[in-house]
Design an enzyme around this catalytic site. Structure first.
Site, mmCIF file in Angstrom:
data_model
loop_
_atom_site.group_PDB
_atom_site.id
_atom_site.type_symbol
_atom_site.label_atom_id
_atom_site.label_comp_id
_atom_site.label_asym_id
_atom_site.label_seq_id
_atom_site.Cartn_x
_atom_site.Cartn_y
_atom_site.Cartn_z
ATOM 1 N N HIS A 119 0.804 -1.265 -0.085
ATOM 2 C CA HIS A 119 0.130 -0.040 -0.033
ATOM 3 C C HIS A 119 0.851 1.404 -0.033
ATOM 4 O O HIS A 119 2.065 1.017 0.426
ATOM 5 C CB HIS A 119 -0.920 -0.255 1.285
ATOM 6 C CG HIS A 119 -1.883 0.929 1.609
ATOM 7 N ND1 HIS A 119 -1.559 2.221 1.704
ATOM 8 C CD2 HIS A 119 -3.105 0.938 1.250
ATOM 9 C CE1 HIS A 119 -2.590 2.993 1.923
ATOM 10 N NE2 HIS A 119 -3.768 2.280 1.585
ATOM 11 N N ASP A 196 3.254 -4.321 7.973
ATOM 12 C CA ASP A 196 2.158 -3.461 7.880
ATOM 13 C C ASP A 196 0.786 -4.392 7.927
ATOM 14 O O ASP A 196 0.561 -5.337 7.162
ATOM 15 C CB ASP A 196 1.929 -2.828 6.392
ATOM 16 C CG ASP A 196 0.796 -2.117 6.106
ATOM 17 O OD1 ASP A 196 -0.323 -2.040 7.031
ATOM 18 O OD2 ASP A 196 0.748 -1.658 5.004
ATOM 19 N N GLN A 199 -4.233 -4.850 7.322
ATOM 20 C CA GLN A 199 -5.351 -5.928 6.682
ATOM 21 C C GLN A 199 -5.225 -7.113 7.570
ATOM 22 O O GLN A 199 -5.995 -8.308 6.968
ATOM 23 C CB GLN A 199 -5.272 -6.109 5.138
ATOM 24 C CG GLN A 199 -5.354 -4.645 4.455
ATOM 25 C CD GLN A 199 -6.867 -4.222 4.387
ATOM 26 O OE1 GLN A 199 -7.901 -4.996 5.081
ATOM 27 N NE2 GLN A 199 -6.907 -3.141 4.063
ATOM 28 N N LYS A 222 -10.326 -0.512 10.790
ATOM 29 C CA LYS A 222 -10.337 -1.598 10.056
ATOM 30 C C LYS A 222 -11.004 -3.001 10.582
ATOM 31 O O LYS A 222 -10.601 -3.887 10.310
ATOM 32 C CB LYS A 222 -8.942 -1.922 9.151
ATOM 33 C CG LYS A 222 -8.824 -0.607 8.328
ATOM 34 C CD LYS A 222 -7.997 -1.273 7.421
ATOM 35 C CE LYS A 222 -7.130 -0.189 6.599
ATOM 36 N NZ LYS A 222 -8.020 0.510 5.335
ATOM 37 N N CYS A 362 -5.039 2.471 -3.475
ATOM 38 C CA CYS A 362 -3.902 2.991 -2.848
ATOM 39 C C CYS A 362 -2.523 2.169 -2.997
ATOM 40 O O CYS A 362 -1.707 1.966 -2.064
ATOM 41 C CB CYS A 362 -3.976 3.404 -1.412
ATOM 42 S SG CYS A 362 -5.021 4.754 -0.967
HETATM 43 N N1 C6P Z 1 -6.426 0.539 2.937
HETATM 44 C C1 C6P Z 1 -8.301 0.132 1.502
HETATM 45 O O1 C6P Z 1 -9.608 0.613 1.001
HETATM 46 P P1 C6P Z 1 -4.792 3.924 7.244
HETATM 47 O O2 C6P Z 1 -5.500 4.739 6.092
HETATM 48 O O3 C6P Z 1 -3.506 4.501 7.796
HETATM 49 O O4 C6P Z 1 -5.696 3.404 8.369
HETATM 50 O O5 C6P Z 1 -4.402 2.608 6.477
HETATM 51 C C2 C6P Z 1 -3.448 2.632 5.361
HETATM 52 C C3 C6P Z 1 -3.250 1.297 4.752
HETATM 53 C C4 C6P Z 1 -2.032 0.684 5.100
HETATM 54 N N2 C6P Z 1 -1.797 -0.541 4.537
HETATM 55 C C5 C6P Z 1 -2.871 -1.386 4.059
HETATM 56 C C6 C6P Z 1 -2.598 -2.979 3.576
HETATM 57 C C7 C6P Z 1 -4.097 -0.770 3.989
HETATM 58 O O6 C6P Z 1 -4.914 -1.627 3.329
HETATM 59 C C8 C6P Z 1 -4.179 0.567 4.442
HETATM 60 C C9 C6P Z 1 -5.570 1.436 4.317
HETATM 61 C C10 C6P Z 1 -7.682 1.086 2.809
HETATM 62 O O7 C6P Z 1 -7.542 -0.492 1.153
HETATM 63 C C11 C6P Z 1 -7.748 2.465 2.478
HETATM 64 S S1 C6P Z 1 -6.797 3.325 1.145
#
Ligand code: C6P
Length: 406
Positions: A119, A196, A199, A222, A362
């Site tokens: 991401h 990371d 997910q 999430k 993203c």
């Molecule tokens: N993915 C998706 O729709 P934040 O925005 O900081 O809570 O998380 C960022 C992030 C980092 N790593 C991974 C693997 C992610 O999936 C995400 C967030 C969302 O897939 C929003 S783009």
């Protein structure tokens, strides 16, 4: 799990006159009453700043905030809540490591190893740090079945390798990252490993001690919690050495005109008034998940994801962008439908009450690597039922009709 749906008031609403089939949980999950009520209760009964006041409300807020820290730390198997820093979310957790650790330790020629499925939150901070320090980014590519290709790993594991940062699960393909293999490789050369886990923590039982990585970053929103808060777990000895990336109130023990002394971990990383209501909500979310049991969450997602994969396999012109083997993937399912643009697919599904995400998610480097401009993405959680999948599949057949694929 069907009975849990009653806890999620939003699932009762209609969208465009249809039953809501919410299949966008990888973007953010819905919130149960228990989380909504915990946040409301905080504002109604004990709203106050933490760690500062000498009054009852401040004490209650501090106890709730620190109690939430303990719950989240225990949820991921941390040996101490001191190792759990509250952040704004996964993005700010990774930036905290990049600016706190990377910026102060990397030198020209050092290497940061990533994978092409990351991401942007696990790419862009490292690009910035590479620019500041002269370090170099190196990427692992993917196999034909969307898994990280480890065949080139040995060629990049040498004394130049300082940081490995990898996703626990791709937010596009649903594939799990090869965390264990990368931890093993890092240990050979003394590099640190960041997961990371945006997910993975919400969907899989997590034990940081067993994983063996040095940092884990994830977001509350999430995993049934509110937006605006997430966590960075770090190994104590590393957090103690890491510089704070942000300065201000709360994170010091002393401030003089030209220098300051940092508070002990985790407080030295929490400058300013923290997200208190959000922490209370995060704690309630973890209580909820603990009660359900993360093994049950995974079991349910295996069943729902397998059902979705089977049903989607019967939709003509549909191409899955991710592995088919349920053992190596989670409940995030990306696909293309003939040459219909994914945004059009999502718009038609929305008319049918089905919420999916469309776009690059993203993860532009991954889209370029796979040579797909965008995908439609359905993603599941503990409240997803087969009826949601059936509603999506009916919507996809409608999209095929509208775009002349039949
Ligand atoms: N993915 C998706 O729709 P934040 O925005 O900081 O809570 O998380 C960022 C992030 C980092 N790593 C991974 C693997 C992610 O999936 C995400 C967030 C969302 O897939 C929003 S783009």
């Amino acid at each position: 799990m069907d009975h849990l749906r009653a806890d999620f008031p939003i699932l009762e609403r209609k969208v465009n006159g249809k039953r809501l089939a919410y299949l966008d949980s990888s973007a953010t999950t819905q919130k149960p009453n228990q989380v909504i009520d915990a946040i409301g209760d905080y504002y109604r009964r004990y709203n106050s700043n933490v760690h500062r006041g000498a009054h009852t409300l401040a004490d209650e807020a501090t106890t709730a905030y620190e109690g939430a820290r303990t719950k989240v730390a225990e949820f991921i198997g941390a040996s101490s809540s001191d190792e759990l820093v509250f952040t704004r979310g996964t993005t700010s957790s990774i930036n905290m490591i990049a600016y706190g650790w990377g910026l102060n330790r990397l030198h020209p020629g050092d290497r940061i190893l990533l994978t092409v499925m990351e991401h942007h939150a696990n790419v862009v901070p490292w690009q910035l740090i590479a620019k500041h320090t002269g370090a170099e980014l190196v990427y692992l590519e993917l196999t034909d079945d969307f898994r990280v290709d480890l065949s080139t790993l040995d060629s990049v594991v040498d004394e130049r390798l300082k940081i490995i940062s990898v996703s626990g699960m791709s937010n596009v393909t649903g594939a799990f990252g090869p965390v264990a293999e990368l931890v093993e490789a890092a240990r050979r050369v003394g590099a640190i490993v960041i997961v990371d886990a945006a997910q993975s923590v919400p969907h899989l039982p997590t034990d940081v001690t067993a994983i063996g990585a040095d940092f884990l970053a994830f977001s509350a929103h999430k995993m049934l919690g509110p937006t605006g808060i997430g966590a960075l777990w770090g190994r104590r000895e590393i957090l103690e050495k890491m510089e704070p990336a942000e300065g201000g109130g709360e994170m010091i023990t002393d401030v003089r005109l030209y220098e300051s002394k940092w508070a002990p971990i985790p407080h030295k990383f929490e400058a300013g008034t923290p997200p208190i209501a959000q922490a209370v909500g995060f704690g309630a979310a973890v209580d909820y998940l603990d009660k359900v049991g993360m093994s049950e969450v995974r079991k349910h997602e295996i069943e729902i994801t397998q059902y979705a994969l089977d049903r989607l396999a019967d939709v003509p012109d549909l191409t899955l962008v991710g592995p088919t083997d349920i053992a190596v993937r989670g409940g995030t399912v990306s696909f293309e439908l003939g040459d219909v643009h994914p945004h059009d697919v999502a718009t038609i599904l929305d008319q049918e009450g089905v919420a999916v995400r469309a776009g690059h998610h993203c993860a532009k480097p991954l889209m370029r690597y796979l040579d797909v401009p965008a995908t439609a993405r359905a993603s599941f959680y503990l409240y997803t039922v087969k009826e949601d999948i059936d509603q999506m599949v009916a919507g996809l057949h409608r999209a095929r009709e509208i775009f002349g694929l039949v």
